[in-house]
Design a protein around this motif. Structure first.
Motif, mmCIF file in Angstrom:
data_model
loop_
_atom_site.group_PDB
_atom_site.id
_atom_site.type_symbol
_atom_site.label_atom_id
_atom_site.label_comp_id
_atom_site.label_asym_id
_atom_site.label_seq_id
_atom_site.Cartn_x
_atom_site.Cartn_y
_atom_site.Cartn_z
ATOM 1 N N GLU A 177 2.976 -25.529 -42.609
ATOM 2 C CA GLU A 177 2.756 -26.650 -41.688
ATOM 3 C C GLU A 177 3.919 -27.649 -41.729
ATOM 4 O OE1 GLU A 177 -1.157 -28.223 -42.397
ATOM 5 O OE2 GLU A 177 -0.431 -30.272 -42.141
ATOM 6 N N ALA A 178 4.070 -28.282 -42.870
ATOM 7 C CA ALA A 178 5.081 -29.345 -43.004
ATOM 8 C C ALA A 178 5.295 -29.609 -44.484
ATOM 9 C CB ALA A 178 4.594 -30.620 -42.314
ATOM 10 N N ASN B 12 8.603 -23.992 -42.513
ATOM 11 C CA ASN B 12 7.490 -24.778 -41.975
ATOM 12 C C ASN B 12 7.704 -25.056 -40.491
ATOM 13 O OD1 ASN B 12 5.701 -25.477 -44.240
ATOM 14 N ND2 ASN B 12 7.511 -26.493 -45.083
ATOM 15 N N PRO C 30 10.657 -25.627 -49.391
ATOM 16 C CA PRO C 30 9.257 -25.517 -48.964
ATOM 17 C C PRO C 30 8.361 -24.897 -50.042
ATOM 18 C CG PRO C 30 10.609 -23.871 -47.847
ATOM 19 C CD PRO C 30 11.546 -24.731 -48.637
ATOM 20 N N PHE C 31 7.131 -25.313 -50.035
ATOM 21 C CA PHE C 31 6.082 -24.734 -50.892
ATOM 22 C C PHE C 31 6.489 -24.707 -52.373
ATOM 23 C CE2 PHE C 31 4.480 -23.278 -46.806
ATOM 24 C CZ PHE C 31 3.105 -23.479 -46.962
ATOM 25 N N GLU D 296 7.957 -31.168 -51.748
ATOM 26 C CA GLU D 296 8.966 -30.501 -50.922
ATOM 27 C C GLU D 296 9.994 -31.510 -50.419
ATOM 28 O OE1 GLU D 296 5.638 -30.107 -50.556
ATOM 29 O OE2 GLU D 296 5.483 -28.090 -51.406
ATOM 30 N N HIS E 36 -4.168 -21.308 -45.144
ATOM 31 C CA HIS E 36 -3.114 -22.054 -45.833
ATOM 32 C C HIS E 36 -3.451 -22.099 -47.334
ATOM 33 C CE1 HIS E 36 -0.468 -25.320 -47.012
ATOM 34 N NE2 HIS E 36 0.117 -25.228 -45.828
HETATM 35 N N1 URA Z 1 2.354 -27.198 -47.210
HETATM 36 C C1 URA Z 1 3.085 -26.687 -46.220
HETATM 37 O O1 URA Z 1 2.576 -26.362 -45.149
HETATM 38 N N2 URA Z 1 4.374 -26.536 -46.414
HETATM 39 C C2 URA Z 1 4.971 -26.837 -47.537
HETATM 40 O O2 URA Z 1 6.171 -26.645 -47.636
HETATM 41 C C3 URA Z 1 4.190 -27.356 -48.575
HETATM 42 C C4 URA Z 1 2.876 -27.544 -48.383
#
Ligand code: URA
Length: 268
Positions: A125-126, A165, A137-138, A131, A239
């Protein structure tokens, strides 16, 4: 009484002055654009007209204007994403993006992790707080679960898959992305997908899936099958952050991941 006819020599001198001024101004523009990575690589025919630069403004121009702060001066539009020939140049352009207000609150943009050689692109998502701090990311708790899915579940290295993302900047307080933000950021993701050229895209959660499928169906309705999506295969699943809160859905997620792996095996 009639005014005397204009002296052609004066007219010529005035024209020459105007021409010299225009040439000087074009030179300054050209230099700025070359520094910014070439204007021709940063704009599409369909781009909205650029805001007037200081040197385009009317009025006398005694000397070239001072360099604006580099992030402002060189901020590319996401609509120019297709002009970037590779991931490093795209990453660099994303880092300078100021297309929406999230640029004012981000620590840094979060572009991509992994090289995608396994043929898989995960799309979340974001960025969240971790991050945003690390630029990857993640990497928080949801990221640890995603890493387990990749490494323990799929038997791949995290570095072999690509992870990105929908949004490249963190929404303050981890609020949901707004439609305007997703729309503004979309060309960056679309270019990432083109350049990575994954065999299968795995959309994580309803924001990524809803954006890619242009749907506001529930995640339960979107998951559970392999879809054809712009000439690629797309699998939708939960997710990881949702799975942390609702672990009973991990079984469904695992089924989705197995579908994605079947796609990969068919493509071998
Ligand atoms: N959730 C997300 O969607 N992306 C990330 O990078 C971290 C958490």
């Amino acid at each position: 009484m009639h005014a005397p006819p204009p002296d052609p020599r004066h007219e010529l001198a005035s024209l020459t002055r105007g021409l010299k001024h225009a040439v000087r101004r074009a030179g300054h523009l050209g230099q700025r654009r070359a520094r910014a990575g070439s204007a021709s690589t940063l704009s599409n025919p369909g781009d909205p007209p650029e805001a007037p630069k200081p040197e385009d403004a009317p009025g006398p121009q005694a000397s070239p204007p001072p360099e604006a702060p580099s992030e402002q001066a060189a901020s590319p539009l996401p609509t120019s994403a297709s002009e970037f020939p590779d991931l490093p140049s795209l990453r660099e352009a994303v880092a300078r993006c100021r297309a929406c207000d999230l640029c004012q609150t981000r620590n840094q943009t979060v572009f991509l992790d992994g090289d995608g050689t396994a043929g898989i692109l995960f799309i979340g998502e974001a960025p969240g707080q971790n991050e945003d701090e690390q630029g990857v990311p993640f990497v928080g708790r949801a990221g640890s679960l995603l890493t387990d899915i990749i490494e323990k579940g799929m038997g791949l290295k995290r570095s072999e898959v690509a992870i990105a993302n929908v949004l490249k900047c963190r929404p303050p307080g981890n609020r949901d992305p707004e439609v305007t933000e997703k729309t503004a950021c979309a060309p960056w993701l679309e270019r990432q997908i083109e350049l990575l050229d994954p065999q299968v895209v795995i959309a994580l959660g309803r924001h990524a899936a809803g954006y890619l499928l242009d749907s506001d169906a529930s995640l339960g309705q979107m998951r559970g099958r392999v879809r054809d999506w712009r000439g690629r295969k797309l699998v939708v699943t939960y997710h990881p952050a949702f799975l942390l809160r609702s672990p009973s859905f991990k079984r469904d997620c695992w089924q989705d991941i197995q579908l994605a792996m079947e796609v990969l095996q068919q493509g071998e």
